[in-house]
Design a protein around this motif. Structure first.
Motif, PDB file in Angstrom:
ATOM      1  N   ASN A 154      20.067  -0.091  47.386  1.00 36.40           N
ATOM      2  CA  ASN A 154      21.295   0.396  46.769  1.00 36.40           C
ATOM      3  C   ASN A 154      22.324   0.867  47.797  1.00 36.40           C
ATOM      4  O   ASN A 154      23.404   1.313  47.449  1.00 36.40           O
ATOM      5  CB  ASN A 154      20.985   1.551  45.807  1.00 36.40           C
ATOM      6  N   ASP A 155      21.962   0.763  49.066  1.00 41.98           N
ATOM      7  CA  ASP A 155      22.882   1.150  50.146  1.00 41.98           C
ATOM      8  C   ASP A 155      23.616  -0.078  50.677  1.00 41.98           C
ATOM      9  O   ASP A 155      22.996  -1.110  50.947  1.00 41.98           O
ATOM     10  CB  ASP A 155      22.118   1.814  51.297  1.00 41.98           C
ATOM     11  N   LYS A 160      33.358  -0.813  44.990  1.00 41.46           N
ATOM     12  CA  LYS A 160      32.994   0.066  43.869  1.00 41.46           C
ATOM     13  C   LYS A 160      33.255  -0.611  42.531  1.00 41.46           C
ATOM     14  O   LYS A 160      32.484  -0.442  41.578  1.00 41.46           O
ATOM     15  CB  LYS A 160      33.771   1.378  43.967  1.00 41.46           C
ATOM     16  N   GLY A 170      29.848  -0.802  40.814  1.00 42.02           N
ATOM     17  CA  GLY A 170      29.748   0.386  39.982  1.00 42.02           C
ATOM     18  C   GLY A 170      29.847   1.661  40.796  1.00 42.02           C
ATOM     19  O   GLY A 170      29.653   1.657  42.019  1.00 42.02           O
ATOM     20  N   PRO A 171      30.142   2.767  40.163  1.00 45.03           N
ATOM     21  CA  PRO A 171      30.370   4.032  40.878  1.00 45.03           C
ATOM     22  C   PRO A 171      29.108   4.609  41.523  1.00 45.03           C
ATOM     23  O   PRO A 171      29.188   5.454  42.398  1.00 45.03           O
ATOM     24  CB  PRO A 171      30.907   4.959  39.778  1.00 45.03           C
ATOM     25  N   SER A 172      27.918   4.168  41.080  1.00 42.14           N
ATOM     26  CA  SER A 172      26.682   4.740  41.623  1.00 42.14           C
ATOM     27  C   SER A 172      26.269   4.133  42.954  1.00 42.14           C
ATOM     28  O   SER A 172      25.323   4.607  43.591  1.00 42.14           O
ATOM     29  CB  SER A 172      25.541   4.559  40.614  1.00 42.14           C
ATOM     30  N   VAL A 173      26.974   3.087  43.403  1.00 42.43           N
ATOM     31  CA  VAL A 173      26.611   2.450  44.663  1.00 42.43           C
ATOM     32  C   VAL A 173      26.835   3.414  45.828  1.00 42.43           C
ATOM     33  O   VAL A 173      27.772   4.219  45.827  1.00 42.43           O
ATOM     34  CB  VAL A 173      27.434   1.156  44.867  1.00 42.43           C
ATOM     35  N   ASN A 174      25.977   3.328  46.827  1.00 40.27           N
ATOM     36  CA  ASN A 174      26.107   4.179  48.012  1.00 40.27           C
ATOM     37  C   ASN A 174      26.739   3.362  49.138  1.00 40.27           C
ATOM     38  O   ASN A 174      26.089   2.501  49.742  1.00 40.27           O
ATOM     39  CB  ASN A 174      24.739   4.707  48.436  1.00 40.27           C
TER      40      ASN A 174
END
Length: 319
Positions: free
Chosen positions: A89-90, A111, A115-119
């Protein structure tokens, strides 16, 4: 007796006077239509001669019957390095962009696609004069690569390189199709492997170059690798260890800032630091050599900030 003023003119003097009056009348006569026509035609004549001189260069661009027009190739691209490396996910972004607005545009595109949760791990340098690719096709590529946990997208010069391990040939082909649609003017190297298949070492150099598109990070003025530099080289180690019996040459480079007395030893020490890291990570020591080239082999213009950033690099050549 009559005076001299009353004397009659002779026949010879009368003839001369008559001839003089005729010539005088001829020269005082107003110009006729012939003169006016000539004055109009002279500028047109000069204009026609000028067009005749230009005409061959114009016609040379137009194909005539039986003659093949010369092909005109588009200028080659020279994009600054940009790499997007996924680790689960990074997503690590590294490379050189021209300004903060372009950088923010890239981050917003990432993003929006993931999506907003991506690191997002931002390792991008900003340097005046850098040339960035368009990001319009990035959304489709990232979505097509959703099932590739180690996906790597790298642009440099006029080449786009894709690496990673796809679950199937269909997934690999989908990423390639999206990349071609997004950047049709770039040369595409698809080094994505398929899970379960034997790794291909035919394009190992392209894979290594993709991981090193963003210059390896060292501490300022030092030969000590930063954590980012170590992480970058770890990806190289994974690719190289899958292809045994290869030999590596590590070459350190600097920009032209400073003197050779400083740059040459620094480039040698940095090359040795990279080769030492590769050996420590399991690559046989007898298959890795190192050397320093100083500032003698630039790949970009040293007159710009972005060019100097590209020239401060460490190459790994695969034999």
């Amino acid at each position: 007796m009559a005076g001299s003023g009353d004397a009659k003119p002779s026949a010879e003097s009368s003839a001369k006077a008559t001839e003089w009056r005729r010539e005088s009348r001829f020269y005082r006569r107003s110009p006729g239509w012939g003169w006016l026509l000539g004055l109009l035609l002279i500028p047109l004549l000069f204009g026609w001669l000028g067009w005749s001189n230009l005409k061959p260069s114009v016609n040379a661009q137009l194909p005539s019957a039986g003659v093949t027009a010369p092909s005109v190739s588009a200028p080659s691209l020279n994009l600054s390095p940009l790499s997007i490396l996924r680790n689960g996910n990074d997503f690590t972004l590294a490379g050189i962009l021209p300004d903060l607005s372009v950088k923010n545009s890239l981050l917003a595109t990432m993003k929006g696609a993931l999506g907003p949760s991506v690191n997002l791990i931002d390792k991008i340098d900003v340097a005046t004069g850098a040339k960035a690719p368009a990001f319009d096709g990035l959304d489709a590529v990232l979505k097509a690569a959703a099932d590739i946990p180690n996906f790597n997208f790298t642009v440099e010069g006029g080449t786009l390189t894709l690496t990673g391990t796809a679950p199937s040939e269909e997934a690999k082909a989908a990423v390639e199709a999206a990349a071609k649609a997004g950047w049709p003017n770039l040369q595409l190297i698809n080094n994505i492997s398929v899970k379960g298949a034997a790794p291909s070492c035919d394009n190992l150099q392209a894979t290594v170059d993709a991981y090193l598109a963003a210059p390896i990070k060292f501490q300022t003025g030092s030969d000590k690798l930063t954590k980012d530099g170590q992480q970058q080289l770890s990806s190289v180690v994974s690719a190289v260890t899958a292809c045994p019996d290869v030999e590596l040459i590590v070459i350190g480079h600097t920009d032209n800032t400073g003197t050779d007395a400083i740059n040459n030893p620094l480039s040698e020490r940095r090359a040795k630091a990279v080769s030492g890291f590769l050996v420590a990570q399991g690559i046989p020591a007898d298959s890795v050599t190192s050397e320093g080239a100083g500032s003698t082999e630039p790949v970009a213009d040293n007159d710009t900030e972005a060019g100097r950033a590209q020239n401060r690099r460490t190459e790994i050549k695969v034999n």
